[in-house]
Motif scaffolding. Structure first.
Motif, PDB file in Angstrom:
ATOM      1  N   VAL A 193      69.370  65.193  44.467  1.00  0.00           N
ATOM      2  CA  VAL A 193      69.236  64.830  45.882  1.00  0.00           C
ATOM      3  C   VAL A 193      67.771  64.953  46.283  1.00  0.00           C
ATOM      4  CG1 VAL A 193      71.606  65.563  46.415  1.00  0.00           C
ATOM      5  CG2 VAL A 193      69.714  67.179  46.701  1.00  0.00           C
ATOM      6  N   PRO A 194      67.397  64.509  47.472  1.00  0.00           N
ATOM      7  CA  PRO A 194      65.997  64.653  47.915  1.00  0.00           C
ATOM      8  C   PRO A 194      65.654  66.121  48.209  1.00  0.00           C
ATOM      9  CG  PRO A 194      67.289  63.499  49.581  1.00  0.00           C
ATOM     10  CD  PRO A 194      68.191  63.726  48.423  1.00  0.00           C
ATOM     11  N   TRP A 195      65.472  66.893  47.160  1.00  0.00           N
ATOM     12  CA  TRP A 195      65.244  68.332  47.232  1.00  0.00           C
ATOM     13  C   TRP A 195      64.017  68.698  48.052  1.00  0.00           C
ATOM     14  CZ3 TRP A 195      60.483  69.338  45.312  1.00  0.00           C
ATOM     15  CH2 TRP A 195      59.950  68.426  44.404  1.00  0.00           C
ATOM     16  N   TRP A 196      63.037  67.817  48.091  1.00  0.00           N
ATOM     17  CA  TRP A 196      61.787  68.101  48.809  1.00  0.00           C
ATOM     18  C   TRP A 196      61.994  68.127  50.321  1.00  0.00           C
ATOM     19  CZ3 TRP A 196      63.072  63.827  46.047  1.00  0.00           C
ATOM     20  CH2 TRP A 196      63.243  62.628  46.757  1.00  0.00           C
ATOM     21  N   ARG A 197      63.156  67.711  50.794  1.00  0.00           N
ATOM     22  CA  ARG A 197      63.435  67.717  52.231  1.00  0.00           C
ATOM     23  C   ARG A 197      64.099  69.016  52.695  1.00  0.00           C
ATOM     24  NH1 ARG A 197      65.949  61.717  52.173  1.00  0.00           N
ATOM     25  NH2 ARG A 197      64.058  60.627  51.512  1.00  0.00           N
ATOM     26  N   VAL A 198      64.410  69.919  51.787  1.00  0.00           N
ATOM     27  CA  VAL A 198      64.956  71.238  52.128  1.00  0.00           C
ATOM     28  C   VAL A 198      63.882  72.244  51.744  1.00  0.00           C
ATOM     29  CG1 VAL A 198      66.855  72.863  51.814  1.00  0.00           C
ATOM     30  CG2 VAL A 198      67.296  70.392  51.684  1.00  0.00           C
ATOM     31  N   VAL A 199      63.328  72.927  52.752  1.00  0.00           N
ATOM     32  CA  VAL A 199      62.068  73.640  52.568  1.00  0.00           C
ATOM     33  C   VAL A 199      62.077  75.047  53.147  1.00  0.00           C
ATOM     34  CG1 VAL A 199      60.803  71.448  52.620  1.00  0.00           C
ATOM     35  CG2 VAL A 199      61.094  72.747  54.735  1.00  0.00           C
ATOM     36  N   ARG A 200      61.021  75.764  52.843  1.00  0.00           N
ATOM     37  CA  ARG A 200      60.792  77.084  53.433  1.00  0.00           C
ATOM     38  C   ARG A 200      60.405  76.927  54.900  1.00  0.00           C
ATOM     39  NH1 ARG A 200      56.988  80.502  49.409  1.00  0.00           N
ATOM     40  NH2 ARG A 200      56.215  81.058  51.464  1.00  0.00           N
ATOM     41  N   ALA A 201      60.755  77.896  55.703  1.00  0.00           N
ATOM     42  CA  ALA A 201      60.478  77.829  57.142  1.00  0.00           C
ATOM     43  C   ALA A 201      58.992  77.874  57.465  1.00  0.00           C
ATOM     44  CB  ALA A 201      61.202  78.967  57.867  1.00  0.00           C
ATOM     45  N   ASP A 202      58.168  78.417  56.556  1.00  0.00           N
ATOM     46  CA  ASP A 202      56.733  78.503  56.840  1.00  0.00           C
ATOM     47  C   ASP A 202      55.968  77.236  56.465  1.00  0.00           C
ATOM     48  OD1 ASP A 202      56.664  78.673  54.056  1.00  0.00           O
ATOM     49  OD2 ASP A 202      55.813  80.698  54.010  1.00  0.00           O
ATOM     50  N   GLY A 203      56.667  76.246  55.895  1.00  0.00           N
ATOM     51  CA  GLY A 203      56.027  74.978  55.567  1.00  0.00           C
ATOM     52  C   GLY A 203      55.258  74.965  54.259  1.00  0.00           C
ATOM     53  N   VAL A 204      55.267  76.087  53.526  1.00  0.00           N
ATOM     54  CA  VAL A 204      54.587  76.146  52.234  1.00  0.00           C
ATOM     55  C   VAL A 204      55.375  75.296  51.231  1.00  0.00           C
ATOM     56  CG1 VAL A 204      53.964  77.676  50.316  1.00  0.00           C
ATOM     57  CG2 VAL A 204      53.546  78.387  52.667  1.00  0.00           C
ATOM     58  N   LEU A 205      54.661  74.519  50.443  1.00  0.00           N
ATOM     59  CA  LEU A 205      55.309  73.670  49.454  1.00  0.00           C
ATOM     60  C   LEU A 205      55.942  74.518  48.351  1.00  0.00           C
ATOM     61  CD1 LEU A 205      52.701  70.792  49.112  1.00  0.00           C
ATOM     62  CD2 LEU A 205      54.454  71.154  50.851  1.00  0.00           C
ATOM     63  N   LEU A 206      57.042  74.031  47.803  1.00  0.00           N
ATOM     64  CA  LEU A 206      57.812  74.760  46.801  1.00  0.00           C
ATOM     65  C   LEU A 206      56.956  75.085  45.583  1.00  0.00           C
ATOM     66  CD1 LEU A 206      60.625  75.826  45.998  1.00  0.00           C
ATOM     67  CD2 LEU A 206      61.065  73.580  45.007  1.00  0.00           C
ATOM     68  N   PRO A 207      56.745  76.372  45.310  1.00  0.00           N
ATOM     69  CA  PRO A 207      55.917  76.770  44.169  1.00  0.00           C
ATOM     70  C   PRO A 207      56.429  76.164  42.862  1.00  0.00           C
ATOM     71  CG  PRO A 207      56.371  78.660  45.569  1.00  0.00           C
ATOM     72  CD  PRO A 207      57.232  77.528  46.066  1.00  0.00           C
ATOM     73  N   GLY A 208      55.496  75.606  42.110  1.00  0.00           N
ATOM     74  CA  GLY A 208      55.823  74.977  40.851  1.00  0.00           C
ATOM     75  C   GLY A 208      56.164  73.502  40.975  1.00  0.00           C
ATOM     76  N   HIS A 209      56.405  73.060  42.195  1.00  0.00           N
ATOM     77  CA  HIS A 209      56.769  71.660  42.436  1.00  0.00           C
ATOM     78  C   HIS A 209      55.900  71.036  43.532  1.00  0.00           C
ATOM     79  CE1 HIS A 209      60.367  72.236  39.990  1.00  0.00           C
ATOM     80  NE2 HIS A 209      60.511  73.387  40.611  1.00  0.00           N
ATOM     81  N   GLU A 210      54.795  71.689  43.835  1.00  0.00           N
ATOM     82  CA  GLU A 210      53.947  71.264  44.957  1.00  0.00           C
ATOM     83  C   GLU A 210      53.494  69.819  44.852  1.00  0.00           C
ATOM     84  OE1 GLU A 210      52.845  75.665  44.112  1.00  0.00           O
ATOM     85  OE2 GLU A 210      53.175  73.856  42.928  1.00  0.00           O
ATOM     86  N   LEU A 211      52.992  69.434  43.703  1.00  0.00           N
ATOM     87  CA  LEU A 211      52.423  68.088  43.576  1.00  0.00           C
ATOM     88  C   LEU A 211      53.493  67.011  43.628  1.00  0.00           C
ATOM     89  CD1 LEU A 211      49.591  68.730  40.969  1.00  0.00           C
ATOM     90  CD2 LEU A 211      49.455  68.675  43.477  1.00  0.00           C
ATOM     91  N   ARG A 212      54.635  67.264  43.011  1.00  0.00           N
ATOM     92  CA  ARG A 212      55.740  66.284  43.085  1.00  0.00           C
ATOM     93  C   ARG A 212      56.223  66.156  44.530  1.00  0.00           C
ATOM     94  NH1 ARG A 212      60.145  68.260  39.525  1.00  0.00           N
ATOM     95  NH2 ARG A 212      61.280  66.494  40.357  1.00  0.00           N
ATOM     96  N   ALA A 213      56.381  67.295  45.210  1.00  0.00           N
ATOM     97  CA  ALA A 213      56.825  67.271  46.596  1.00  0.00           C
ATOM     98  C   ALA A 213      55.793  66.559  47.473  1.00  0.00           C
ATOM     99  CB  ALA A 213      57.075  68.687  47.105  1.00  0.00           C
ATOM    100  N   LEU A 214      54.529  66.881  47.271  1.00  0.00           N
ATOM    101  CA  LEU A 214      53.460  66.277  48.057  1.00  0.00           C
ATOM    102  C   LEU A 214      53.447  64.764  47.910  1.00  0.00           C
ATOM    103  CD1 LEU A 214      51.158  66.921  49.975  1.00  0.00           C
ATOM    104  CD2 LEU A 214      49.689  67.284  47.984  1.00  0.00           C
ATOM    105  N   ASP A 215      53.690  64.280  46.718  1.00  0.00           N
ATOM    106  CA  ASP A 215      53.781  62.843  46.489  1.00  0.00           C
ATOM    107  C   ASP A 215      54.907  62.236  47.327  1.00  0.00           C
ATOM    108  OD1 ASP A 215      53.032  60.383  45.168  1.00  0.00           O
ATOM    109  OD2 ASP A 215      54.866  60.601  43.978  1.00  0.00           O
ATOM    110  N   HIS A 216      56.061  62.892  47.335  1.00  0.00           N
ATOM    111  CA  HIS A 216      57.188  62.413  48.152  1.00  0.00           C
ATOM    112  C   HIS A 216      56.830  62.443  49.644  1.00  0.00           C
ATOM    113  CE1 HIS A 216      60.227  61.978  45.042  1.00  0.00           C
ATOM    114  NE2 HIS A 216      59.913  63.167  44.559  1.00  0.00           N
ATOM    115  N   TYR A 217      56.219  63.544  50.092  1.00  0.00           N
ATOM    116  CA  TYR A 217      55.868  63.657  51.518  1.00  0.00           C
ATOM    117  C   TYR A 217      54.903  62.565  51.937  1.00  0.00           C
ATOM    118  CZ  TYR A 217      57.904  68.331  51.075  1.00  0.00           C
ATOM    119  OH  TYR A 217      58.741  69.384  50.833  1.00  0.00           O
ATOM    120  N   ARG A 218      53.931  62.297  51.116  1.00  0.00           N
ATOM    121  CA  ARG A 218      52.950  61.253  51.458  1.00  0.00           C
ATOM    122  C   ARG A 218      53.598  59.874  51.440  1.00  0.00           C
ATOM    123  NH1 ARG A 218      47.952  64.254  48.481  1.00  0.00           N
ATOM    124  NH2 ARG A 218      47.295  65.420  50.318  1.00  0.00           N
TER     125      ARG A 218
END
Length: 128
Positions: free
Chosen positions: A66-91
């Protein structure tokens, strides 16, 4: 985390079965529109069961489909270990971000939670 700590319906009947609670969490993740996010706690609140840790555990174990990058920490920090993949999706999706300061580790942006957070569009009929 042991299965005993997940909500009562999260334990599968067979070893290959996806727990009912996990199915419900993943269904919510699929509802989140592109460019928006929900926190682990938001998902638990929307389901009226479990909590942020239980939702996080489900996403860690089963969230790859599923679109895992859309379920996140409340502080807005990107998921450790998956930051770049998530960032690509966000952009790609136009998810609001806050640019990182030069002092930030890795100079990675955070999610702009005020603008990116989705409230579920109200209580959807038959969401459980």
């Amino acid at each position: 985390m042991s299965e005993q700590r997940l909500p009562h319906d999260a334990r599968p009947d067979s070893p290959d079965a996806l727990p009912e609670y996990a199915e419900r969490v993943l269904e919510v993740a699929e509802l989140i529109p592109p460019g928006r996010v929900m926190t682990y706690g938001d998902v638990a609140e929307w389901l009226e069961e479990g909590g942020p840790r239980q939702v996080g555990r489900v996403m860690a174990l089963y969230g790859g489909a599923v679109p895992w990058w859309r379920v996140v920490r409340a502080d807005g920090v990107l998921l450790p270990g998956h930051e770049l993949r998530a960032l690509d999706h966000y952009r790609t999706e136009g998810t609001p971000l806050k640019e990182a300061s030069r002092a930030a580790e890795g100079h990675l942006p955070r999610l702009d939670m005020r603008r990116a957070r989705w409230d579920g569009g109200g209580r959807a009929e038959g969401h459980t």
